[in-house]
Design a protein around this motif. Sequence first.
Motif, mmCIF file in Angstrom:
data_model
loop_
_atom_site.group_PDB
_atom_site.id
_atom_site.type_symbol
_atom_site.label_atom_id
_atom_site.label_comp_id
_atom_site.label_asym_id
_atom_site.label_seq_id
_atom_site.Cartn_x
_atom_site.Cartn_y
_atom_site.Cartn_z
ATOM 1 N N GLU A 794 13.530 30.522 -31.150
ATOM 2 C CA GLU A 794 13.781 32.325 -31.539
ATOM 3 C C GLU A 794 13.376 33.134 -30.733
ATOM 4 O OE1 GLU A 794 12.622 32.985 -35.703
ATOM 5 O OE2 GLU A 794 12.745 34.661 -35.712
ATOM 6 N N GLU A 795 11.425 33.010 -29.995
ATOM 7 C CA GLU A 795 11.489 33.928 -29.624
ATOM 8 C C GLU A 795 11.691 34.142 -27.987
ATOM 9 O OE1 GLU A 795 7.584 31.109 -29.289
ATOM 10 O OE2 GLU A 795 6.707 32.084 -30.878
ATOM 11 N N TRP A 796 12.693 32.460 -27.565
ATOM 12 C CA TRP A 796 13.697 33.000 -26.620
ATOM 13 C C TRP A 796 14.886 33.850 -26.518
ATOM 14 C CZ3 TRP A 796 13.202 33.067 -21.272
ATOM 15 C CH2 TRP A 796 14.373 33.130 -20.309
ATOM 16 N N GLU A 797 14.930 34.156 -27.433
ATOM 17 C CA GLU A 797 16.353 35.085 -27.976
ATOM 18 C C GLU A 797 15.519 36.567 -28.385
ATOM 19 O OE1 GLU A 797 19.047 32.183 -27.471
ATOM 20 O OE2 GLU A 797 19.268 34.950 -28.071
ATOM 21 N N THR A 798 14.439 36.962 -28.622
ATOM 22 C CA THR A 798 13.804 37.860 -28.202
ATOM 23 C C THR A 798 13.610 38.237 -27.002
ATOM 24 O OG1 THR A 798 12.638 37.821 -30.335
ATOM 25 C CG2 THR A 798 12.162 39.016 -29.071
ATOM 26 N N MET A 799 12.979 37.698 -26.474
ATOM 27 C CA MET A 799 12.165 37.336 -24.925
ATOM 28 C C MET A 799 13.860 37.976 -24.815
ATOM 29 S SD MET A 799 10.347 37.735 -22.402
ATOM 30 C CE MET A 799 8.677 36.875 -22.789
ATOM 31 N N LYS A 800 14.500 37.670 -24.280
ATOM 32 C CA LYS A 800 15.841 37.650 -23.523
ATOM 33 C C LYS A 800 16.346 38.669 -24.038
ATOM 34 C CE LYS A 800 18.692 34.163 -24.942
ATOM 35 N NZ LYS A 800 19.507 33.072 -24.400
ATOM 36 N N SER A 801 16.241 39.106 -24.953
ATOM 37 C CA SER A 801 16.497 40.901 -25.104
ATOM 38 C C SER A 801 16.223 41.972 -24.259
ATOM 39 C CB SER A 801 16.053 41.413 -26.410
ATOM 40 O OG SER A 801 15.455 41.009 -27.189
ATOM 41 N N HIS A 802 14.865 41.753 -23.062
ATOM 42 C CA HIS A 802 14.048 43.010 -23.091
ATOM 43 C C HIS A 802 15.378 43.390 -21.959
ATOM 44 C CE1 HIS A 802 13.620 39.974 -19.431
ATOM 45 N NE2 HIS A 802 13.531 41.214 -18.750
ATOM 46 N N ALA A 803 16.362 42.979 -21.334
ATOM 47 C CA ALA A 803 17.154 42.852 -20.254
ATOM 48 C C ALA A 803 17.674 44.322 -21.345
ATOM 49 C CB ALA A 803 18.091 42.070 -19.518
ATOM 50 N N ARG A 804 18.762 44.195 -22.106
ATOM 51 C CA ARG A 804 19.538 45.316 -23.111
ATOM 52 C C ARG A 804 18.404 46.296 -23.530
ATOM 53 N NH1 ARG A 804 24.522 46.390 -23.826
ATOM 54 N NH2 ARG A 804 24.966 44.116 -23.199
ATOM 55 N N VAL A 805 17.226 45.947 -23.661
ATOM 56 C CA VAL A 805 16.365 47.335 -24.258
ATOM 57 C C VAL A 805 16.399 48.146 -23.096
ATOM 58 C CG1 VAL A 805 13.936 47.193 -25.679
ATOM 59 C CG2 VAL A 805 15.126 45.428 -26.446
ATOM 60 N N GLY A 806 15.802 47.037 -22.436
ATOM 61 C CA GLY A 806 15.145 47.752 -20.230
ATOM 62 C C GLY A 806 16.416 48.995 -20.496
ATOM 63 N N TYR A 807 17.378 48.756 -20.738
ATOM 64 C CA TYR A 807 18.810 49.208 -20.089
ATOM 65 C C TYR A 807 19.367 50.555 -21.366
ATOM 66 C CZ TYR A 807 24.104 50.563 -20.266
ATOM 67 O OH TYR A 807 25.078 51.384 -19.488
ATOM 68 N N ASP A 808 19.260 49.623 -22.608
ATOM 69 C CA ASP A 808 19.047 51.231 -23.636
ATOM 70 C C ASP A 808 17.892 51.862 -23.406
ATOM 71 O OD1 ASP A 808 20.083 49.065 -26.220
ATOM 72 O OD2 ASP A 808 20.913 50.089 -24.767
ATOM 73 N N LEU A 809 16.384 51.509 -22.840
ATOM 74 C CA LEU A 809 15.757 52.143 -22.195
ATOM 75 C C LEU A 809 15.968 53.786 -21.171
ATOM 76 C CD1 LEU A 809 12.222 50.657 -22.964
ATOM 77 C CD2 LEU A 809 12.960 52.401 -24.144
ATOM 78 N N ALA A 810 16.418 53.227 -20.072
ATOM 79 C CA ALA A 810 16.491 53.948 -19.272
ATOM 80 C C ALA A 810 17.641 54.814 -19.700
ATOM 81 C CB ALA A 810 16.823 52.622 -17.486
ATOM 82 N N LEU A 819 23.428 52.546 -10.890
ATOM 83 C CA LEU A 819 23.229 51.207 -10.716
ATOM 84 C C LEU A 819 22.193 51.182 -11.024
ATOM 85 C CD1 LEU A 819 25.235 51.501 -6.870
ATOM 86 C CD2 LEU A 819 25.736 50.995 -8.922
ATOM 87 N N ALA A 820 21.024 52.393 -10.731
ATOM 88 C CA ALA A 820 19.796 51.370 -11.383
ATOM 89 C C ALA A 820 19.679 50.520 -12.504
ATOM 90 C CB ALA A 820 18.424 52.532 -11.198
ATOM 91 N N ARG A 821 20.423 51.682 -13.566
ATOM 92 C CA ARG A 821 20.396 51.035 -14.635
ATOM 93 C C ARG A 821 21.176 49.720 -14.818
ATOM 94 N NH1 ARG A 821 22.460 56.264 -16.270
ATOM 95 N NH2 ARG A 821 20.535 58.048 -16.341
ATOM 96 N N LEU A 822 21.959 49.467 -13.839
ATOM 97 C CA LEU A 822 22.544 48.270 -14.023
ATOM 98 C C LEU A 822 21.994 47.254 -13.257
ATOM 99 C CD1 LEU A 822 26.270 48.832 -12.828
ATOM 100 C CD2 LEU A 822 25.355 48.919 -15.192
ATOM 101 N N VAL A 823 20.633 46.802 -12.581
ATOM 102 C CA VAL A 823 19.605 46.485 -12.588
ATOM 103 C C VAL A 823 19.032 46.255 -13.524
ATOM 104 C CG1 VAL A 823 18.002 46.093 -10.390
ATOM 105 C CG2 VAL A 823 19.773 46.791 -9.815
ATOM 106 N N ILE A 824 18.560 46.741 -14.366
ATOM 107 C CA ILE A 824 17.419 46.701 -15.083
ATOM 108 C C ILE A 824 18.398 45.840 -16.388
ATOM 109 C CG2 ILE A 824 16.645 47.492 -17.599
ATOM 110 C CD1 ILE A 824 15.938 50.505 -15.676
ATOM 111 N N ARG A 825 19.968 46.184 -16.600
ATOM 112 C CA ARG A 825 20.061 45.113 -17.811
ATOM 113 C C ARG A 825 20.850 43.676 -17.008
ATOM 114 N NH1 ARG A 825 25.910 47.119 -18.916
ATOM 115 N NH2 ARG A 825 26.960 46.204 -16.853
#
Length: 905
Positions: A794-810, A819-825
């Motif tokens: 469960e913790e690993w799934e939460t950790m993996k969400s940082h790519a999607r969360v970062g994209y949403d923040l960007a 393209l910078a947002r795609l690097v984040i995602r």
Amino acid sequence: MPDAHTTFSNLTMVTSEPDPPDRQAGPPPDGLADELTGAANRRAFDETLEQLHRTHVITARSFHLLILDLDDLHRFNAEHGRAQGDALLRTFASSLSQTFRRQDRMFRLGGDEFAVIMDGATVSAAVLEERIGQVLSLTRAAGFPTIDVSVGPASYPDDTGSVPELVRLANQRMLRQKRARKVERQLISTPAVQAPAPAARDLVWHALRATLMTLVRDGDLGPDGWGTLLAATVAAVPGAQAGSLFILNGDEFEIRAQEGYSDALLGLRQPESAAARWYGQVDMQRPAAPRVLRGAQIAAHSALAGSGRVRADQVNVDVYWEHGQLGQIQSTLCAPVLVGGRIVAQLNLDNLDHEEAFGAEAMHIASEFAAQVAALLTASERREREAARQRELECLVSVSNALYDVQCPEDAERILIREAAQLLGTPHVAFLRYDERPDGLRTVSGEGYYAEHPGEPLPRGQGLAWAAVSVRHALWVEDASADARVDFTPGEPRGALITAPLFTQAGEPLGVLLLAYESRRTIDEVHTRVLGAITSAGATAMQRIQAEVARAQRAAELRMLADLSTAAGILDEPAVVATRCITTCREFLGAEHGAFFSMDATVQILDGRTPQAFIAGSQSFASNPAVIRAITASDRPILATREYARERQTEADLVATGVTGWVLAPVLSRGQLMGCVSFAWFGPLHDLSPAAVPLALRTAELIGQAYERHAHITDVEATREGALQALGLALELRDFETGGHTERVVALSEAVGQVMGLPTAELEALRQGAYLHDIGKLGIPDGILLKPGKLDAEEWETMKSHARVGYDLAQHVPTLHPLARLVIRDHHERWDGRGYPSGRSGTEIALVARIFSVVDVYDALTSERPYKRAWTREEALAELRVQAGQQFDPEVVEAFARVLESAAV
């Protein structure tokens, strides 16, 4: 764990019938056979268990162990001779071999102990009991009709995955069954005076000693256990026909067990002084030896004790005389039980027929049993301490859990107060928060007395709270009314007082937890440890909250600064830029007033609610020649205060407007002072936002830049780069990345992009994405991001969400290149499609993301971590090439290799 009468309850499914004799396994190899019985020996047993353990690791096959012990073999040898005993062992081994299956392995472990290992078999309790019955039937039919066996089963891996623990568990269960049978046989009266034969006495003593050791190991005896122990003592001590066990409970001795009398005695109490008189020694604190009373001595000591061995409560006296047969006792042996030099129990053994019972040997054996009782009581006391400590730890876990999701200091302070009150037993608790300005402690939350009486702020150096801060640890006084450091207010509790400081990791004070008691109280070590743990957990939570607030504030500042920078770059008119900046900054800071005015009075921009008197006064103040010189000499704000009215040098006209906080910053253009930015607060203001000064300066700077737009375009771009770098470095610090990680991956990414011929715009996008690649980790809880061990699913799934969360923040940062947002995602996607968050593969992944993925992994490999050394450049490049076509784009890997091999890197 099963009790002594549920020996076979752990095995559950029915196995096949035993094999006929002609299908039994052959004899064991040389060196692995028992010489007497021909069965496999202890060495073969150990090797077999180890082999089965290794096999289980590979095949996951289970196996089961039976430990079997022939009951009373020593007695059998004493009565029938060693030759007959050997014949019994051979017969029993043969019976085992005939009864169990071909694939089951039988061993003689030594003496009267055997073992059977059933590989891959699962058996029911009924089937196993039937097998043991068959073994006993065969053995008894061969000429040993009285023989019996104790059995202990254990299953691997159902009971345990450790081979030594499996053997220990089986032995323990076997000993429980044996213990129950022995005590049953021993609960009989021994003839008065006449001692048992030496061999039988030795047998009883050693068996009972083993029983006692088993009881000590198994845990708290409870009422039945004490009764069993006393029964065993009566059976073992020559001359004993009955007995009672008194155990100290508080300041009284309580009857916990009786043997030979009525259970009506259980629970009767007598004062410690009466117990001392009964024994014949007034001081119960001094070591004492067993003593024997005979005939008239018993009556005399009973009178001294105060109507017998119970307190002078007529109901208890009548019960004891009726059911304790005190008038019929002819001789009594009292063995005191010592723990820490104090008598904590009395073992009383009675003979109702003869005054001459209990000789030296009886006293010796009674002393040994008293020592065992002492060991049991010591173990029980230790378990009680451990249980208390466990309860405390559970409370502390509760504190930590309660603090885990807290988002503001006030909630953390209230939780600390509540938990401290519960754990340390007082309703009067307060938290005094440290206030840097004016360098004092003030009560911000409290319960009990302090809920209604917060008291005055404590300046540095005053009171017991500051004394605790000074020595950097908790202080307590048992009687606060006698301590000159304590200044009481009317109605404040005047008993014991505790003050416990909380500090940041840097050693700066956070506050003090205060606990007051209404009466004097001794604070023991346990309370001190609990208090220390509470304050430690509170300090950790408060620092976490501060860090989270600071991170959120910093992220908001960066977003706002990015917006302001964008606006300043797009808008042409300086007045429009100033209006936009003043409004945005004022709203962000929560100020009532925001303004920009030029020194020549040609420009005046106001925003918010501003008293006219303050506008005139602030402009007059800023026009003062001394103020102009101060502003010109420094690019810092000449005023930044949350309590303007209390400052030493203030303008009376401004104070009269009711200003409570004010920030005034210079606006420079071409190096010359051309105006000021002003933000003011007029309502209650506890503290000035840490962002007030930097944002006021930035606002002033942007307004100044608007007046020389073309000359400062480069500076604006550099500011954006700096903001990205600052955010990248902040993320790097939060994730405990190796220092310089952000700068390295930005530089390497740009170099690889240049080798691969990316256009200028895409190179800029790659740089931006490299700076912000892990921005999504702002949304990952500290407990997961900073966890030292392995993450669960469960913790690993939460950790993996940082790519999607970062994209949403960007998405909310308009100045970022798409393209910078795609690097984040996509920088965790893989060439073979097994990455995350979307499982993209090949050229579905943007080239800038594929480039950064290689650079990021290379930097991780070549950086030292707590769990690994830093790889060399050659090792890391070799690994990248191994992963080319799987994790990475092969062309990118080769381009990266060229960059590494070039003289420029």
